[in-house]
Design a protein around this motif. Structure first.
Motif, mmCIF file in Angstrom:
data_model
loop_
_atom_site.group_PDB
_atom_site.id
_atom_site.type_symbol
_atom_site.label_atom_id
_atom_site.label_comp_id
_atom_site.label_asym_id
_atom_site.label_seq_id
_atom_site.Cartn_x
_atom_site.Cartn_y
_atom_site.Cartn_z
ATOM 1 N N SER A 2 5.482 -6.249 3.695
ATOM 2 C CA SER A 2 4.208 -6.083 4.953
ATOM 3 C C SER A 2 4.197 -4.852 4.808
ATOM 4 C CB SER A 2 4.293 -6.205 6.644
ATOM 5 O OG SER A 2 5.633 -5.703 6.829
ATOM 6 N N ILE A 3 2.878 -3.914 5.409
ATOM 7 C CA ILE A 3 2.221 -3.020 5.739
ATOM 8 C C ILE A 3 3.909 -1.475 5.866
ATOM 9 C CG2 ILE A 3 1.036 -0.882 6.214
ATOM 10 C CD1 ILE A 3 -1.373 -3.011 6.340
ATOM 11 N N GLY A 4 4.292 -2.218 6.950
ATOM 12 C CA GLY A 4 5.256 -1.673 7.546
ATOM 13 C C GLY A 4 6.520 -1.680 6.865
ATOM 14 N N SER A 5 6.563 -2.779 6.102
ATOM 15 C CA SER A 5 7.515 -2.423 5.369
ATOM 16 C C SER A 5 8.314 -1.400 4.108
ATOM 17 C CB SER A 5 8.143 -4.229 4.573
ATOM 18 O OG SER A 5 8.266 -5.039 5.813
ATOM 19 N N LYS A 6 6.676 -1.801 4.196
ATOM 20 C CA LYS A 6 5.805 -1.271 2.652
ATOM 21 C C LYS A 6 6.204 0.582 3.093
ATOM 22 C CE LYS A 6 3.103 -3.529 -0.502
ATOM 23 N NZ LYS A 6 2.782 -3.678 -1.178
ATOM 24 N N VAL A 7 5.699 1.012 4.368
ATOM 25 C CA VAL A 7 6.295 1.692 4.864
ATOM 26 C C VAL A 7 7.215 2.512 4.875
ATOM 27 C CG1 VAL A 7 5.225 3.460 6.785
ATOM 28 C CG2 VAL A 7 3.473 2.399 6.219
ATOM 29 N N ARG A 8 7.917 1.902 5.545
ATOM 30 C CA ARG A 8 9.322 1.557 5.193
ATOM 31 C C ARG A 8 10.225 2.629 4.049
ATOM 32 N NH1 ARG A 8 11.931 -2.148 8.733
ATOM 33 N NH2 ARG A 8 11.737 -0.866 10.542
ATOM 34 N N LYS A 9 9.675 1.021 3.208
ATOM 35 C CA LYS A 9 10.754 1.753 1.995
ATOM 36 C C LYS A 9 10.153 3.192 0.948
ATOM 37 C CE LYS A 9 8.363 0.171 -2.244
ATOM 38 N NZ LYS A 9 7.629 -1.295 -2.647
ATOM 39 N N TYR A 10 8.483 3.190 1.429
ATOM 40 C CA TYR A 10 8.216 4.520 0.657
ATOM 41 C C TYR A 10 9.279 5.728 1.101
ATOM 42 C CZ TYR A 10 5.410 1.867 -2.605
ATOM 43 O OH TYR A 10 4.901 0.842 -3.227
ATOM 44 N N ARG A 11 9.250 5.154 2.549
ATOM 45 C CA ARG A 11 9.424 6.638 3.081
ATOM 46 C C ARG A 11 11.047 7.217 3.208
ATOM 47 N NH1 ARG A 11 12.701 6.698 7.512
ATOM 48 N NH2 ARG A 11 12.712 4.266 8.037
ATOM 49 N N GLU A 12 11.826 5.669 3.042
ATOM 50 C CA GLU A 12 12.991 5.810 2.622
ATOM 51 C C GLU A 12 13.512 6.546 1.357
ATOM 52 O OE1 GLU A 12 15.143 2.326 3.173
ATOM 53 O OE2 GLU A 12 14.820 2.240 6.150
ATOM 54 N N VAL A 13 12.533 5.980 0.525
ATOM 55 C CA VAL A 13 12.769 6.228 -1.043
ATOM 56 C C VAL A 13 12.632 7.862 -1.053
ATOM 57 C CG1 VAL A 13 11.441 6.534 -3.351
ATOM 58 C CG2 VAL A 13 12.079 4.499 -2.152
ATOM 59 N N LYS A 14 11.459 8.879 -0.300
ATOM 60 C CA LYS A 14 11.099 10.319 -0.471
ATOM 61 C C LYS A 14 11.848 11.180 0.443
ATOM 62 C CE LYS A 14 7.552 12.600 -0.278
ATOM 63 N NZ LYS A 14 7.656 13.100 -1.330
ATOM 64 N N GLY A 15 13.115 10.333 1.553
ATOM 65 C CA GLY A 15 14.101 10.841 2.326
ATOM 66 C C GLY A 15 14.287 11.133 3.225
ATOM 67 N N MET A 16 13.528 10.686 3.950
ATOM 68 C CA MET A 16 12.086 10.908 5.285
ATOM 69 C C MET A 16 13.059 10.428 6.172
ATOM 70 S SD MET A 16 8.255 11.812 4.631
ATOM 71 C CE MET A 16 7.593 13.082 3.696
ATOM 72 N N SER A 17 13.432 10.645 7.183
ATOM 73 C CA SER A 17 13.573 9.993 8.468
ATOM 74 C C SER A 17 12.486 9.795 9.066
ATOM 75 C CB SER A 17 14.510 10.757 9.619
ATOM 76 O OG SER A 17 13.151 11.853 10.276
ATOM 77 N N GLN A 18 12.074 8.495 9.666
ATOM 78 C CA GLN A 18 11.199 8.632 10.862
ATOM 79 C C GLN A 18 10.865 9.760 11.707
ATOM 80 O OE1 GLN A 18 11.632 5.388 13.663
ATOM 81 N NE2 GLN A 18 11.358 3.470 11.663
ATOM 82 N N GLU A 19 11.733 10.559 12.315
ATOM 83 C CA GLU A 19 11.367 11.248 12.959
ATOM 84 C C GLU A 19 10.544 12.887 12.485
ATOM 85 O OE1 GLU A 19 13.955 9.959 13.403
ATOM 86 O OE2 GLU A 19 14.294 9.845 14.820
ATOM 87 N N ASP A 20 11.008 12.458 10.597
ATOM 88 C CA ASP A 20 10.656 13.262 9.857
ATOM 89 C C ASP A 20 8.811 13.248 9.622
ATOM 90 O OD1 ASP A 20 12.544 14.795 9.319
ATOM 91 O OD2 ASP A 20 13.344 14.142 7.830
ATOM 92 N N LEU A 21 8.159 12.048 8.765
ATOM 93 C CA LEU A 21 7.218 11.323 9.065
ATOM 94 C C LEU A 21 7.095 11.897 10.436
ATOM 95 C CD1 LEU A 21 5.512 9.795 6.560
ATOM 96 C CD2 LEU A 21 6.483 8.144 7.708
ATOM 97 N N ALA A 22 6.598 11.525 11.535
ATOM 98 C CA ALA A 22 6.095 11.229 12.856
ATOM 99 C C ALA A 22 5.730 12.326 12.709
ATOM 100 C CB ALA A 22 6.829 10.928 13.916
ATOM 101 N N PHE A 23 6.550 13.803 12.090
ATOM 102 C CA PHE A 23 6.468 15.534 12.373
ATOM 103 C C PHE A 23 5.286 15.607 12.012
ATOM 104 C CE2 PHE A 23 7.030 19.613 11.754
ATOM 105 C CZ PHE A 23 7.063 20.259 12.765
ATOM 106 N N ARG A 24 5.428 15.146 10.817
ATOM 107 C CA ARG A 24 4.320 15.567 9.516
ATOM 108 C C ARG A 24 2.624 15.299 10.310
ATOM 109 N NH1 ARG A 24 5.810 17.218 4.186
ATOM 110 N NH2 ARG A 24 8.662 16.956 4.634
ATOM 111 N N LEU A 25 2.667 14.151 10.461
ATOM 112 C CA LEU A 25 1.607 13.669 10.840
ATOM 113 C C LEU A 25 1.454 13.650 11.837
ATOM 114 C CD1 LEU A 25 2.456 9.922 9.044
ATOM 115 C CD2 LEU A 25 1.078 11.625 8.488
#
Length: 121
Positions: A2-25
């Motif tokens: 799913s889109i959500g699973s892919k977002v999680r996978k790529y976020r984790e590959v980048k070493g980002m937390s959900q908070e990090d990504l949310a802040f950047r966006l």
């Protein structure tokens, strides 16, 4: 996947937390959580920003382009359902409406608190 699973996978590959990504966006962490748990689908603008922040082609998140095959289980067996970009766009439009309504509510709250602050001066 799913889109959500892919977002999680790529976020984790980048070493980002959900908070990090949310802040950047400039969105709430709960928005990222909701996307990753497939409770919501990001609109096209947010999806583009997510892809940019994660340094991934948007087509990688969208299953390499226009068609995503989802499996739906029913009592009589398993059927395949084609979900095209048009469906994604319809969902995105609905999410945009929801975001716009939420923005309107937040602006009203900001105005209220500004007036309270000014009255207290």
């Amino acid at each position: 996947m799913s889109i959500g699973s892919k977002v999680r996978k790529y976020r984790e590959v980048k070493g980002m937390s959900q908070e990090d990504l949310a802040f950047r966006l400039d969105v709430a962490q709960t928005t990222i959580s909701s996307i990753e748990s497939d409770k919501s689908i990001p609109n096209s603008i947010l999806l583009h920003k997510i892809a940019q922040e994660l340094d991934v082609d948007i087509n990688e998140i969208l299953d390499e382009g226009k068609t995503n095959i989802n499996t739906v289980e029913r009592n009589e067996g398993v059927i395949n359902v084609d979900t095209n970009i048009g469906t994604l766009n319809m969902l995105s439009e609905k999410l945009i409406e929801q975001y716009e309504e939420r923005i309107k509510e937040l602006k009203e709250q900001i105005d209220y608190w500004k007036s309270k602050a000014e009255a207290g001066k």
